[in-house]
Write a protein that holds these residues in place. Structure first.
Motif, PDB file in Angstrom:
ATOM      1  N   ARG A  86      55.323  -3.436 -33.507  1.00 55.08           N
ATOM      2  CA  ARG A  86      56.321  -4.262 -33.170  1.00 55.08           C
ATOM      3  C   ARG A  86      55.752  -5.779 -33.501  1.00 55.08           C
ATOM      4  N   ARG A  97      54.734  -9.565 -33.622  1.00 57.21           N
ATOM      5  CA  ARG A  97      54.160 -10.651 -32.619  1.00 57.21           C
ATOM      6  C   ARG A  97      54.917 -11.786 -32.377  1.00 57.21           C
ATOM      7  N   ARG A  98      54.972 -12.308 -31.233  1.00 62.06           N
ATOM      8  CA  ARG A  98      55.452 -13.463 -30.743  1.00 62.06           C
ATOM      9  C   ARG A  98      54.463 -14.582 -31.467  1.00 62.06           C
ATOM     10  N   LYS A 112      52.859 -18.305 -31.255  1.00 61.10           N
ATOM     11  CA  LYS A 112      52.947 -19.343 -30.189  1.00 61.10           C
ATOM     12  C   LYS A 112      53.178 -20.505 -31.084  1.00 61.10           C
TER      13      LYS A 112
END
Length: 125
Positions: free
Chosen positions: A72, A74-75, A77
């Motif tokens: 998936r 990644r978010r 930052k």
């Protein structure tokens, strides 16, 4: 015309790799099916068919969940903006003002253009 020929050759190489990967994937999937079948037969002989099914299903579900979590996106930052200039204290009245050395966007673009041109010339040789 040579540029189109090179592009077509690169596309052909990518297509061949894609086909080879797909064929290899089919064979690896078949190998996985036979491996699961062998494990199921061994477990069924020891524990029974119901427990063999539950164990195989649990292991395959766990592997699937791990693959989904790893794959998936990644978010990212939020990174606070970095100050590009430093504050210069005001000069005393009557003091000579020193010139400030700074690179301009135009200078950076021209430098990148020159580097790219030189790289292009070196690749043609």
């Amino acid at each position: 015309m040579a540029m189109i020929t090179r592009f077509a050759a690169k596309v052909e190489i990518k297509r061949r790799r894609l086909v080879a990967t797909a064929v290899a994937g089919v064979f690896l999937l078949a190998a996985l099916v036979f491996a699961v079948s062998a494990v199921w037969l061994a477990l069924a002989a020891e524990l029974g068919a119901i427990f063999a099914n539950m164990i195989c299903a649990a292991v395959l579900a766990l592997v699937g969940i791990i693959i989904l979590l790893v794959g998936r996106p990644r978010r990212l930052k939020a990174v606070p903006p970095v100050a590009t200039t430093t504050a210069v204290p005001p000069a005393a009245p009557g003091a000579p003002v020193a010139p400030v050395a700074s690179s301009t966007l135009f200078g950076e673009i021209m430098g990148a253009f020159a580097a790219g041109s030189e790289l292009g010339r070196s690749m043609r040789r």
